[in-house]
Design a protein around this motif. Structure first.
Motif, PDB file in Angstrom:
ATOM      1  N   TYR A 132       1.648 -11.817 -18.119  1.00  0.00           N
ATOM      2  CA  TYR A 132       1.898 -10.613 -17.317  1.00  0.00           C
ATOM      3  C   TYR A 132       2.452  -9.524 -18.220  1.00  0.00           C
ATOM      4  O   TYR A 132       2.940  -9.795 -19.327  1.00  0.00           O
ATOM      5  CB  TYR A 132       2.835 -10.903 -16.139  1.00  0.00           C
ATOM      6  CG  TYR A 132       4.240 -11.276 -16.536  1.00  0.00           C
ATOM      7  CD1 TYR A 132       5.232 -10.302 -16.735  1.00  0.00           C
ATOM      8  CD2 TYR A 132       4.592 -12.614 -16.714  1.00  0.00           C
ATOM      9  CE1 TYR A 132       6.519 -10.658 -17.110  1.00  0.00           C
ATOM     10  CE2 TYR A 132       5.881 -12.971 -17.082  1.00  0.00           C
ATOM     11  CZ  TYR A 132       6.842 -11.989 -17.283  1.00  0.00           C
ATOM     12  OH  TYR A 132       8.113 -12.332 -17.667  1.00  0.00           O
ATOM     13  N   TYR A 133       2.383  -8.286 -17.723  1.00  0.00           N
ATOM     14  CA  TYR A 133       2.790  -7.147 -18.546  1.00  0.00           C
ATOM     15  C   TYR A 133       3.605  -6.169 -17.708  1.00  0.00           C
ATOM     16  O   TYR A 133       3.218  -5.809 -16.593  1.00  0.00           O
ATOM     17  CB  TYR A 133       1.544  -6.450 -19.103  1.00  0.00           C
ATOM     18  CG  TYR A 133       1.813  -5.150 -19.812  1.00  0.00           C
ATOM     19  CD1 TYR A 133       2.504  -5.111 -21.021  1.00  0.00           C
ATOM     20  CD2 TYR A 133       1.366  -3.937 -19.268  1.00  0.00           C
ATOM     21  CE1 TYR A 133       2.751  -3.908 -21.667  1.00  0.00           C
ATOM     22  CE2 TYR A 133       1.599  -2.732 -19.906  1.00  0.00           C
ATOM     23  CZ  TYR A 133       2.287  -2.720 -21.110  1.00  0.00           C
ATOM     24  OH  TYR A 133       2.538  -1.535 -21.753  1.00  0.00           O
ATOM     25  N   GLU A 158      11.002 -13.904  -8.591  1.00  0.00           N
ATOM     26  CA  GLU A 158      10.148 -12.716  -8.565  1.00  0.00           C
ATOM     27  C   GLU A 158      10.256 -12.009  -9.904  1.00  0.00           C
ATOM     28  O   GLU A 158      11.330 -11.981 -10.513  1.00  0.00           O
ATOM     29  CB  GLU A 158      10.582 -11.746  -7.462  1.00  0.00           C
ATOM     30  CG  GLU A 158      10.143 -12.155  -6.073  1.00  0.00           C
ATOM     31  CD  GLU A 158      10.463 -11.081  -5.043  1.00  0.00           C
ATOM     32  OE1 GLU A 158      11.044 -10.042  -5.428  1.00  0.00           O
ATOM     33  OE2 GLU A 158      10.152 -11.296  -3.862  1.00  0.00           O
ATOM     34  N   ILE A 159       9.159 -11.481 -10.373  1.00  0.00           N
ATOM     35  CA  ILE A 159       9.186 -10.662 -11.593  1.00  0.00           C
ATOM     36  C   ILE A 159       8.720  -9.271 -11.167  1.00  0.00           C
ATOM     37  O   ILE A 159       7.599  -9.118 -10.676  1.00  0.00           O
ATOM     38  CB  ILE A 159       8.258 -11.224 -12.688  1.00  0.00           C
ATOM     39  CG1 ILE A 159       8.562 -12.712 -12.933  1.00  0.00           C
ATOM     40  CG2 ILE A 159       8.403 -10.438 -13.974  1.00  0.00           C
ATOM     41  CD1 ILE A 159       7.504 -13.440 -13.731  1.00  0.00           C
ATOM     42  N   LYS A 160       9.587  -8.275 -11.304  1.00  0.00           N
ATOM     43  CA  LYS A 160       9.294  -6.956 -10.753  1.00  0.00           C
ATOM     44  C   LYS A 160       8.633  -6.024 -11.774  1.00  0.00           C
ATOM     45  O   LYS A 160       8.693  -6.250 -12.972  1.00  0.00           O
ATOM     46  CB  LYS A 160      10.574  -6.341 -10.211  1.00  0.00           C
ATOM     47  CG  LYS A 160      11.107  -7.119  -9.003  1.00  0.00           C
ATOM     48  CD  LYS A 160      12.331  -6.476  -8.411  1.00  0.00           C
ATOM     49  CE  LYS A 160      12.744  -7.265  -7.158  1.00  0.00           C
ATOM     50  NZ  LYS A 160      14.017  -6.816  -6.619  1.00  0.00           N
ATOM     51  N   ASN A 161       8.028  -4.968 -11.225  1.00  0.00           N
ATOM     52  CA  ASN A 161       7.391  -3.902 -12.015  1.00  0.00           C
ATOM     53  C   ASN A 161       6.265  -4.414 -12.919  1.00  0.00           C
ATOM     54  O   ASN A 161       6.054  -3.890 -14.015  1.00  0.00           O
ATOM     55  CB  ASN A 161       8.428  -3.169 -12.871  1.00  0.00           C
ATOM     56  CG  ASN A 161       9.468  -2.491 -12.009  1.00  0.00           C
ATOM     57  OD1 ASN A 161       9.136  -1.868 -11.005  1.00  0.00           O
ATOM     58  ND2 ASN A 161      10.742  -2.643 -12.364  1.00  0.00           N
ATOM     59  N   THR A 174       0.827  -1.195   0.000  1.00  0.00           N
ATOM     60  CA  THR A 174       0.000   0.000   0.000  1.00  0.00           C
ATOM     61  C   THR A 174       0.870   1.257   0.000  1.00  0.00           C
ATOM     62  O   THR A 174       1.750   1.415   0.844  1.00  0.00           O
ATOM     63  CB  THR A 174      -0.908   0.001   1.248  1.00  0.00           C
ATOM     64  OG1 THR A 174      -1.595  -1.232   1.279  1.00  0.00           O
ATOM     65  CG2 THR A 174      -1.887   1.154   1.203  1.00  0.00           C
ATOM     66  N   GLY A 175       0.631   2.128  -0.955  1.00  0.00           N
ATOM     67  CA  GLY A 175       1.314   3.421  -0.989  1.00  0.00           C
ATOM     68  C   GLY A 175       2.746   3.374  -1.496  1.00  0.00           C
ATOM     69  O   GLY A 175       3.436   4.395  -1.536  1.00  0.00           O
ATOM     70  N   THR A 176       3.218   2.211  -1.882  1.00  0.00           N
ATOM     71  CA  THR A 176       4.605   2.126  -2.376  1.00  0.00           C
ATOM     72  C   THR A 176       4.590   2.004  -3.896  1.00  0.00           C
ATOM     73  O   THR A 176       4.204   0.976  -4.448  1.00  0.00           O
ATOM     74  CB  THR A 176       5.315   0.899  -1.771  1.00  0.00           C
ATOM     75  OG1 THR A 176       5.149   0.926  -0.363  1.00  0.00           O
ATOM     76  CG2 THR A 176       6.794   0.899  -2.130  1.00  0.00           C
ATOM     77  N   VAL A 177       5.003   3.094  -4.563  1.00  0.00           N
ATOM     78  CA  VAL A 177       4.996   3.099  -6.018  1.00  0.00           C
ATOM     79  C   VAL A 177       6.065   2.136  -6.547  1.00  0.00           C
ATOM     80  O   VAL A 177       7.174   2.075  -6.028  1.00  0.00           O
ATOM     81  CB  VAL A 177       5.260   4.532  -6.546  1.00  0.00           C
ATOM     82  CG1 VAL A 177       5.311   4.548  -8.073  1.00  0.00           C
ATOM     83  CG2 VAL A 177       4.190   5.482  -6.037  1.00  0.00           C
ATOM     84  N   GLY A 178       5.727   1.383  -7.555  1.00  0.00           N
ATOM     85  CA  GLY A 178       6.691   0.475  -8.157  1.00  0.00           C
ATOM     86  C   GLY A 178       6.927  -0.794  -7.369  1.00  0.00           C
ATOM     87  O   GLY A 178       7.897  -1.512  -7.613  1.00  0.00           O
ATOM     88  N   LYS A 221       6.268 -16.157  -6.801  1.00  0.00           N
ATOM     89  CA  LYS A 221       5.930 -17.564  -7.054  1.00  0.00           C
ATOM     90  C   LYS A 221       5.801 -18.318  -5.726  1.00  0.00           C
ATOM     91  O   LYS A 221       6.614 -18.134  -4.821  1.00  0.00           O
ATOM     92  CB  LYS A 221       7.029 -18.195  -7.913  1.00  0.00           C
ATOM     93  CG  LYS A 221       6.778 -19.625  -8.346  1.00  0.00           C
ATOM     94  CD  LYS A 221       7.958 -20.092  -9.212  1.00  0.00           C
ATOM     95  CE  LYS A 221       7.800 -21.538  -9.651  1.00  0.00           C
ATOM     96  NZ  LYS A 221       8.966 -21.970 -10.455  1.00  0.00           N
ATOM     97  N   TYR A 222       4.769 -19.157  -5.636  1.00  0.00           N
ATOM     98  CA  TYR A 222       4.545 -19.974  -4.444  1.00  0.00           C
ATOM     99  C   TYR A 222       4.322 -21.425  -4.867  1.00  0.00           C
ATOM    100  O   TYR A 222       3.864 -21.699  -5.975  1.00  0.00           O
ATOM    101  CB  TYR A 222       3.301 -19.504  -3.678  1.00  0.00           C
ATOM    102  CG  TYR A 222       3.446 -18.179  -2.981  1.00  0.00           C
ATOM    103  CD1 TYR A 222       3.799 -18.114  -1.632  1.00  0.00           C
ATOM    104  CD2 TYR A 222       3.213 -16.992  -3.667  1.00  0.00           C
ATOM    105  CE1 TYR A 222       3.920 -16.895  -0.983  1.00  0.00           C
ATOM    106  CE2 TYR A 222       3.332 -15.762  -3.019  1.00  0.00           C
ATOM    107  CZ  TYR A 222       3.685 -15.725  -1.682  1.00  0.00           C
ATOM    108  OH  TYR A 222       3.803 -14.522  -1.045  1.00  0.00           O
ATOM    109  N   SER A 223       4.617 -22.313  -3.937  1.00  0.00           N
ATOM    110  CA  SER A 223       4.292 -23.721  -4.176  1.00  0.00           C
ATOM    111  C   SER A 223       2.807 -23.943  -3.855  1.00  0.00           C
ATOM    112  O   SER A 223       2.131 -23.049  -3.324  1.00  0.00           O
ATOM    113  CB  SER A 223       5.151 -24.613  -3.274  1.00  0.00           C
ATOM    114  OG  SER A 223       4.724 -24.457  -1.927  1.00  0.00           O
ATOM    115  N   LEU A 224       2.325 -25.121  -4.127  1.00  0.00           N
ATOM    116  CA  LEU A 224       0.907 -25.411  -3.862  1.00  0.00           C
ATOM    117  C   LEU A 224       0.585 -25.433  -2.372  1.00  0.00           C
ATOM    118  O   LEU A 224      -0.579 -25.391  -1.973  1.00  0.00           O
ATOM    119  CB  LEU A 224       0.522 -26.762  -4.485  1.00  0.00           C
ATOM    120  CG  LEU A 224       0.456 -26.797  -6.008  1.00  0.00           C
ATOM    121  CD1 LEU A 224       0.081 -28.194  -6.491  1.00  0.00           C
ATOM    122  CD2 LEU A 224      -0.535 -25.774  -6.540  1.00  0.00           C
TER     123      LEU A 224
END
Lengths: 201, 332
Positions: free
Chosen positions: B135-136, B122-125, B101-105, B111-114
């Motif tokens: 994803y975009y 992690e894929i950022k931005n 919340t409130g953190t731009v960018g 990724k999580y396991s089942l």
């Protein structure tokens, strides 16, 4: 416990016997204003052209209880027959829940066979139309009800009573109606249980 | 005389009742809608993600849960520091798009396991993540798929994104494009005609009856168009009041005829495609179309049971439906 209940019932019946024998209390031209508030219970939802979809109290897709309120005015045409009008409001939630509301505007005919001045027993028939609304749908529906109302007058003018009966609202479409509405012709029956405060003069 | 007057009044009243009894805008009847209303499940489902290890995975207002007919377990909770915005289930992994919340960018795909164990990837931005795994990244105008490291540079910003099964529809500044998500291959690209804009498409459906998929889109006015690389052609119009936001749909073929069922505000509308003939009608028969008629649908995806679909609703549970029989089964 059983004895006391029986005793109360016997006393009640004994108290009511003179009422049936009493002279009439009301005269032509007497007027009654009534205010009603209480709860209502869904009794049935009958589909006239698709009986398999009919629902009753046990499986109806509505919450178990809703609310009602109304005001009415009537004038006596004779000693025991009064005619007037009633404006009401009813609401109940569907299972979803979404609010169903109904605003009936009706003519009201009341027959009062028992009238002692202190105790009245009245049978009423309402006939009219009701603006009903649910989600995005609105409809101007035929409406009818039959009710019974015992009342005690605690002063010369003010009385308090309980009303119950059956209130029905219909949705009627012709065979040519769009969206297959003809198969959805239906009647909703609700049972009211309401407190009625009456003022007469 | 009095009796005659009363009789006349009664007849007049009855005449008025039947003459005035008119439908204003309740399309199929108010009492019929009430009779088909469904109980609030108590869980607000944002999206059905998929099936793995005999469990159904859903995104709710509180996080990511796995459910079966008798239990529900929240695996990943949405918190202020890690709000779960979107999610998907790909190759037995859960991917969630989170933000603080409130953190731009701060938007990133985690990724999580089942079992809900966080993994290092992690894929950022990331601006958005779809249920089918696309994803975009807006800063680089890049489209990716969580199941692979391959990405595609689009060249211009994505103004709208809709998904249908394994395909994604993107509205760019001057054209519409469709990608196969798993392979990130472009299926078609067509210039936006003057009658449409980059932001007024609310529905999108892939038809897979032939080896080459075909596509339909719906604009904000309810007009349905076929979408090819050479043309966008208006073919029909949804009759019911449209749902707020995007319109969900599913496609099936029965006896050689294609059907696309759209979920409008209070009704399902079924588009029949017989050769090149298009015809649409309000679809309301016993089964899902009456059970879920008033429900707010979150998303519709193919079920792991071939030929069936999963309809996730915001308040009225998650249902597996058989489009050919209409049968609907609550799976929560």
């Amino acid at each position: 416990m059983k004895k006391s209940t029986t005793l109360i019932l016997v006393l009640l019946v004994v108290a009511l016997i003179p009422a049936f024998c009493a002279n009439t209390y009301y005269e032509t031209g007497d007027q009654v204003f009534s205010f009603r508030a209480g709860v209502d219970f869904p009794a049935f939802l009958a589909f006239l052209n698709d009986a398999d979809r009919t629902q009753t109290f046990s499986n109806i897709h509505m919450q178990r209880v809703g609310g009602i309120a109304s005001i009415s005015y009537q004038g006596y045409l004779s000693n025991n027959l009064a005619l007037g009008g009633e404006l009401g409001y009813q609401f109940i939630n569907s299972l979803t829940p979404s609010l169903f509301t109904s605003v009936p505007i009706t003519a009201k005919l009341t027959y009062v066979p028992v009238q002692t001045g202190i105790f009245d027993l009245a049978f009423s028939m309402n006939l009219g139309m009701s603006f009903i609304k649910y989600d995005n749908g609105k409809y101007f529906a035929p409406y009818a009800s039959l009710t019974i109302q015992p009342s005690f007058y605690i002063t010369e003018s003010w009385g308090i009573g309980i009303e119950t009966g059956i209130m029905t609202t219909a949705e009627i479409y012709s065979k040519n109606a769009s969206y297959n509405k003809y198969n959805n012709n239906s009647i909703l029956g609700m049972i009211p249980l309401a407190l009625v405060v009456s003022y007469r003069h | 005389m009095k009796k005659t007057s009363l009789l006349l009044m009664a007849i007049l009243l009855l005449t008025i009742i039947f003459a005035c009894s008119c439908n204003v805008d309740a399309q199929e009847g108010i009492f019929s809608e009430i009779a088909s209303s469904v109980q609030d499940s108590g869980t607000q489902v944002k999206a059905y993600l998929g099936t793995a290890d005999s469990y159904h995975y859903i995104q709710t207002d509180v996080g990511i849960s796995k459910i079966d007919s008798s239990s529900s377990t929240t695996l990943i909770k949405s918190t202020a520091d890690q709000q779960i915005n979107q999610a998907c289930l790909v190759d037995s992994n859960i991917y969630v798009l989170t933000s603080s919340t409130g953190t731009v960018g701060s938007n990133k795909v985690v990724k999580y396991s089942l079992t809900g164990e966080k993994e290092t990837n992690e894929i950022k931005n990331v601006k958005w993540l779809t249920v089918n795994g696309a994803y975009y990244i807006d800063s680089t105008k890049t489209l990716g798929y969580v199941g692979s490291s391959t990405t595609v540079t689009l060249g211009s910003a994505v103004l709208q994104c809709l998904e249908s099964e394994g395909y994604i529809f993107l509205s760019l500044e001057d054209k519409y494009v469709v990608y196969d998500v798993a392979t990130l291959t472009e299926q078609l690209s067509v210039s936006i005609p003057s009658s449409l804009t980059s932001t007024n498409i609310i529905g999108y459906q892939v038809l897979t009856s032939s080896t080459t998929p075909s596509f339909l889109i719906v604009d904000a006015n309810g007009y349905i168009y076929t979408l090819t690389s050479s043309a966008i052609t208006k073919v029909e119009e949804i009759e019911s009041t449209l749902a707020s936001g995007n319109i969900n749909s599913f496609y099936y073929n029965q006896d050689g005829i294609d059907y696309v069922v759209f979920k409008a505000n209070s009704y399902f509308e079924r588009l029949t495609i017989n050769s090149s003939e298009y015809d649409i009608d309000t679809y309301s028969v016993t089964g899902y179309s009456t059970t879920l008629r008033s429900s707010l649908v979150s998303n519709i995806v193919p079920s792991s049971n071939t030929g069936k679909f999963i309809i996730a609703t915001w308040k009225n549970s998650v249902w597996e439906i058989d489009p050919t029989t209409g049968e609907a089964t609550d799976i929560m």
